[in-house]
Every structure is written in structure tokens, then in C-alpha cells.
Design a protein around this motif. Structure first.
Motif, PDB file in Angstrom:
ATOM      1  N   MET A   1      27.045  34.044  42.329  1.00 27.41           N
ATOM      2  CA  MET A   1      27.889  33.741  43.470  1.00 27.41           C
ATOM      3  C   MET A   1      28.988  32.753  43.103  1.00 27.41           C
ATOM      4  O   MET A   1      30.106  32.842  43.616  1.00 27.41           O
ATOM      5  N   SER A   2      28.693  31.804  42.229  1.00 30.84           N
ATOM      6  CA  SER A   2      29.727  30.849  41.851  1.00 30.84           C
ATOM      7  C   SER A   2      30.847  31.550  41.089  1.00 30.84           C
ATOM      8  O   SER A   2      32.023  31.214  41.242  1.00 30.84           O
ATOM      9  N   GLU A   3      30.503  32.544  40.279  1.00 28.65           N
ATOM     10  CA  GLU A   3      31.525  33.295  39.557  1.00 28.65           C
ATOM     11  C   GLU A   3      32.355  34.128  40.523  1.00 28.65           C
ATOM     12  O   GLU A   3      33.585  34.203  40.398  1.00 28.65           O
ATOM     13  N   VAL A   4      31.695  34.732  41.497  1.00 30.36           N
ATOM     14  CA  VAL A   4      32.418  35.506  42.511  1.00 30.36           C
ATOM     15  C   VAL A   4      33.358  34.593  43.286  1.00 30.36           C
ATOM     16  O   VAL A   4      34.518  34.939  43.555  1.00 30.36           O
ATOM     17  N   ARG A   5      32.874  33.408  43.635  1.00 32.83           N
ATOM     18  CA  ARG A   5      33.716  32.463  44.377  1.00 32.83           C
ATOM     19  C   ARG A   5      34.941  32.053  43.566  1.00 32.83           C
ATOM     20  O   ARG A   5      36.023  31.838  44.125  1.00 32.83           O
ATOM     21  N   ASP A   6      34.796  31.948  42.253  1.00 32.13           N
ATOM     22  CA  ASP A   6      35.936  31.592  41.413  1.00 32.13           C
ATOM     23  C   ASP A   6      37.011  32.678  41.440  1.00 32.13           C
ATOM     24  O   ASP A   6      38.208  32.381  41.527  1.00 32.13           O
ATOM     25  N   TRP A   7      36.590  33.934  41.370  1.00 31.16           N
ATOM     26  CA  TRP A   7      37.570  35.020  41.427  1.00 31.16           C
ATOM     27  C   TRP A   7      38.234  35.094  42.797  1.00 31.16           C
ATOM     28  O   TRP A   7      39.434  35.388  42.906  1.00 31.16           O
ATOM     29  N   ILE A   8      37.469  34.825  43.830  1.00 26.09           N
ATOM     30  CA  ILE A   8      38.048  34.800  45.179  1.00 26.09           C
ATOM     31  C   ILE A   8      39.029  33.639  45.302  1.00 26.09           C
ATOM     32  O   ILE A   8      40.095  33.760  45.911  1.00 26.09           O
ATOM     33  N   ALA A   9      38.680  32.488  44.710  1.00 23.99           N
ATOM     34  CA  ALA A   9      39.555  31.319  44.771  1.00 23.99           C
ATOM     35  C   ALA A   9      40.910  31.602  44.135  1.00 23.99           C
ATOM     36  O   ALA A   9      41.936  31.052  44.551  1.00 23.99           O
ATOM     37  N   LEU A  10      40.942  32.471  43.111  1.00 23.59           N
ATOM     38  CA  LEU A  10      42.207  32.845  42.476  1.00 23.59           C
ATOM     39  C   LEU A  10      43.166  33.495  43.466  1.00 23.59           C
ATOM     40  O   LEU A  10      44.381  33.451  43.290  1.00 23.59           O
ATOM     41  N   LEU A  11      42.621  34.097  44.511  1.00 27.03           N
ATOM     42  CA  LEU A  11      43.436  34.814  45.491  1.00 27.03           C
ATOM     43  C   LEU A  11      44.047  33.897  46.536  1.00 27.03           C
ATOM     44  O   LEU A  11      44.783  34.351  47.410  1.00 27.03           O
ATOM     45  N   LYS A  12      43.739  32.602  46.469  1.00 25.48           N
ATOM     46  CA  LYS A  12      44.208  31.623  47.458  1.00 25.48           C
ATOM     47  C   LYS A  12      43.878  32.088  48.879  1.00 25.48           C
ATOM     48  O   LYS A  12      44.776  32.370  49.684  1.00 25.48           O
ATOM     49  N   PRO A  13      42.602  32.192  49.211  1.00 25.57           N
ATOM     50  CA  PRO A  13      42.208  32.760  50.507  1.00 25.57           C
ATOM     51  C   PRO A  13      42.752  32.011  51.715  1.00 25.57           C
ATOM     52  O   PRO A  13      42.995  32.621  52.758  1.00 25.57           O
TER      53      PRO A  13
ATOM     54  N   ALA B   1      43.025  20.341  40.396  1.00 25.62           N
ATOM     55  CA  ALA B   1      42.381  20.248  39.079  1.00 25.62           C
ATOM     56  C   ALA B   1      41.087  21.041  38.988  1.00 25.62           C
ATOM     57  O   ALA B   1      40.678  21.447  37.897  1.00 25.62           O
ATOM     58  N   LYS B   2      40.432  21.278  40.121  1.00 25.28           N
ATOM     59  CA  LYS B   2      39.157  21.990  40.108  1.00 25.28           C
ATOM     60  C   LYS B   2      39.311  23.495  40.306  1.00 25.28           C
ATOM     61  O   LYS B   2      38.323  24.212  40.441  1.00 25.28           O
ATOM     62  N   ARG B   3      40.543  23.968  40.320  1.00 25.87           N
ATOM     63  CA  ARG B   3      40.749  25.406  40.418  1.00 25.87           C
ATOM     64  C   ARG B   3      40.150  26.109  39.200  1.00 25.87           C
ATOM     65  O   ARG B   3      39.996  25.491  38.145  1.00 25.87           O
TER      66      ARG B   3
END
Length: 319
Positions: A22-34, A95-97
Motif C-alpha cells: 500500500m505504501s508503494e501504491v500511495r507513492d505512485w498516486i502521490a506522483l499524480l498530485k491528487p 522533500a518527502k515526495r
């Protein structure tokens, strides 16, 4: 390296912990600037709903068009994060992106953004029409090449000119239904375009130290807090009459006009508070209850409510 990782690398069957997945999925979602995507999608939905013939459009095509706008927004966000990974690494709020934090490789993020860009434009073309797909492609290109790569690091007017990228969604939504662009979507574009500077400069006042540390020439860094606060007031004063234009041209009714006027008065009140505030003078940091932060938060509600009122006015209370 953990035993689980060794097993995966050697062809083992031990599953990864759910929290890791889930943390990896959240990182890819974060790339999309939800968070940015939410407002982009909403404005696109409004543009689609208020377009002539929207209710006759097959629901599957309407949903597909909105998904394409969402995916295109995320694609532009991913490419933006790839390009800005150096300055993101030195700004506290970024910085945490995933990329500066080392959780996603830059090349993977770039490929992700490019594939999503191509996919969203292609599907929009097939599902709706060439005009909508063309404007969608233009919005991605404008955000990536004009704002991110050209303007952001070169001029304090980056937000003014680059704001066009965020103003395209209602035009795209309209074009997905009608296949053309008329006066009304241009007015919606102008409203979002004028809204962007006071919205973002209020944030920039709050994040001044971050931008200065990263060397990004945001207006508070190059012209100072006083001039930025003045510009917030000027653009808000321009936005308020502009927000009334859908009513002035006869597209919206009195309900929208009243909501726009009330929201405009509230926005002007916030902008005036920003203009009068002097706690950021002489290098002092803003407090948590600073008018700039309150103005930024209100600006988000402002655009949601304004566009929502237009949709309700057209769909529930037709003129």
C-alpha cells in the motif's frame, strides 16, 4: 536486506506485507498530485455538465471524458515532479515526495507521466472528439513545457502565465460534449485564470522561505511580501467582476449571480486582510493564523462553490 526481499529476488513465494504494498501504491498516486487533481476534475465536470447537450451524452462517454481529464492532470503532475525533483528536495513541504525521498526512480516517474499523457489524450480522442483531445494535449504541454520547464525558474510571473494550464479543464469538459469552444467556456477559462494568482501567491507568502531556499523566483522572493500582497488584492479585484460574466451574458441566472457576488465580497475581504497584514515584513515568518493562509484556504472553497453554483443554476434552476 530482509528475508522476504531475498525470497522475492530468488523466486520465492513469500508475499510482501500489505503495508509495504500500500505504501508503494500511495507513492505512485502521490506522483499524480491528487489534491491538485481534485479541483481540476471538478472544474472539468462543471464544464461538461453546463455544456449544451450534456444530459443527452451517453454516461459512459461522460465518465470516460472526466477520467481522461483526471489522468492527464496526474500525468502532468508526475512529469512536473520528475523535472522539479532537485528543488523539491530542498523545500520542506515537498522533500518527502516520492522522487526526492528516493522511493521512486526519476526515470520511472517520467515514463509513468508520458504513458499517462499519451493514453489520456488518445482515449479522449476516441471517446469524444478531436477538439477535446487537442485541448487536453495542449493543457499537458502547457503545464510541462511552458510552466514547469520554462517559466517557473525564470520569472516571478510564472503563476500568472502558467495559470493557463489549470484553466483548461472546463474548456475541455465543454468541448468533450459540443466539439467546439464558444464564449462561455472562454469565460470559465478566464475566471480560473484570474483566480490562480491570488490563490497561489497567498500560498507563496506562506511558503516564502521554501521558495527562497530552492531559488524559485516566486513573487514574494523577488519583489517582497508587500508587493505580493498588493498583487493579491489587484487580481482578486479583477476576479470578482469577471466571475459575474456568465450571468451578464445571460448564460446563468440570478442564483449564480448572488452566489458569485457574495463569494466575491468574501474573497475581497480576505484579500484586504492580506494587504493590510505586515507580520511578514522585515523577514518575519507568518504565524499559523496569518491572513495569507486564511486567504489561500478560502480561495479553494471559493472556486468549488462558484463553479458548483453555476452547475446547479444551469441544471436545477434553468434560466
Amino acid at each position: 536486506m530482509s528475508d522476504t526481499a531475498l525470497q522475492r529476488g530468488q523466486g520465492g513465494t513469500a508475499p510482501l506485507p500489505a503495508s509495504y504494498d500500500m505504501s508503494e501504491v500511495r507513492d505512485w498516486i502521490a506522483l499524480l498530485k491528487p489534491r491538485v487533481m481534485t479541483l481540476v476534475v471538478f472544474s472539468g465536470v462543471v464544464g461538461l455538465l453546463v455544456a449544451p447537450g450534456a444530459l443527452a451524452m451517453p454516461p459512459v462517454l461522460s465518465i470516460t471524458a472526466i477520467l481522461c481529464i483526471a489522468v492527464a492532470s496526474g500525468a502532468a503532475g508526475a512529469i512536473n515532479m520528475w523535472f522539479d525533483r532537485d528543488i523539491d528536495a530542498v523545500m520542506r513541504r515537498t522533500a518527502k515526495r516520492p522522487i526526492p525521498a528516493g522511493r521512486i526512480a526519476p526515470a520511472a516517474a517520467l515514463a509513468f507521466g508520458i504513458w499517462l499523457s499519451v493514453g489520456s489524450v488518445s482515449v479522449m480522442w476516441v471517446a469524444t472528439n478531436l477538439v477535446a483531445a487537442g485541448i487536453l494535449a495542449l493543457s499537458i504541454a502547457f503545464y510541462v513545457f511552458v510552466y514547469t520547464m520554462w517559466l517557473k525558474r525564470r520569472t516571478p510571473q510564472n503563476i500568472v502565465i502558467g495559470g493557463a494550464a489549470g484553466a483548461f479543464p472546463p474548456v475541455i469538459g465543454w468541448a468533450a460534449v459540443t466539439g467546439d469552444v464558444t464564449l462561455v467556456p472562454i469565460l470559465l477559462f478566464a475566471i480560473v485564470f484570474a483566480w490562480t494568482p491570488p490563490h497561489f501567491w497567498a500560498l507563496a507568502l506562506w511558503a516564502h522561505d521554501d521558495y527562497a531556499r530552492a531559488g524559485v523566483p516566486m513573487l514574494p522572493v523577488t519583489a517582497g511580501a508587500k508587493e505580493t500582497r498588493r498583487q493579491v488584492m489587484i487580481y482578486t479585484a479583477l476576479l470578482v467582476p469577471l466571475s459575474l460574466t456568465p450571468w451578464l451574458v445571460g448564460f446563468a441566472g440570478p442564483v449564480y449571480a448572488i452566489v458569485a457576488a457574495v463569494l466575491g465580497a468574501m474573497f475581497l475581504r480576505h484579500a484586504l486582510a492580506v494587504l493590510r497584514d505586515q507580520q511578514d515584513e522585515a523577514g518575519r515568518s507568518l504565524t499559523k493564523d496569518a491572513p495569507a493562509k486564511a486567504c489561500f484556504r478560502f480561495s479553494l472553497y471559493y472556486l468549488f462553490v462558484l463553479l458548483g453554483a453555476l452547475a446547479i443554476d444551469r441544471l436545477v434552476l434553468p434560466t
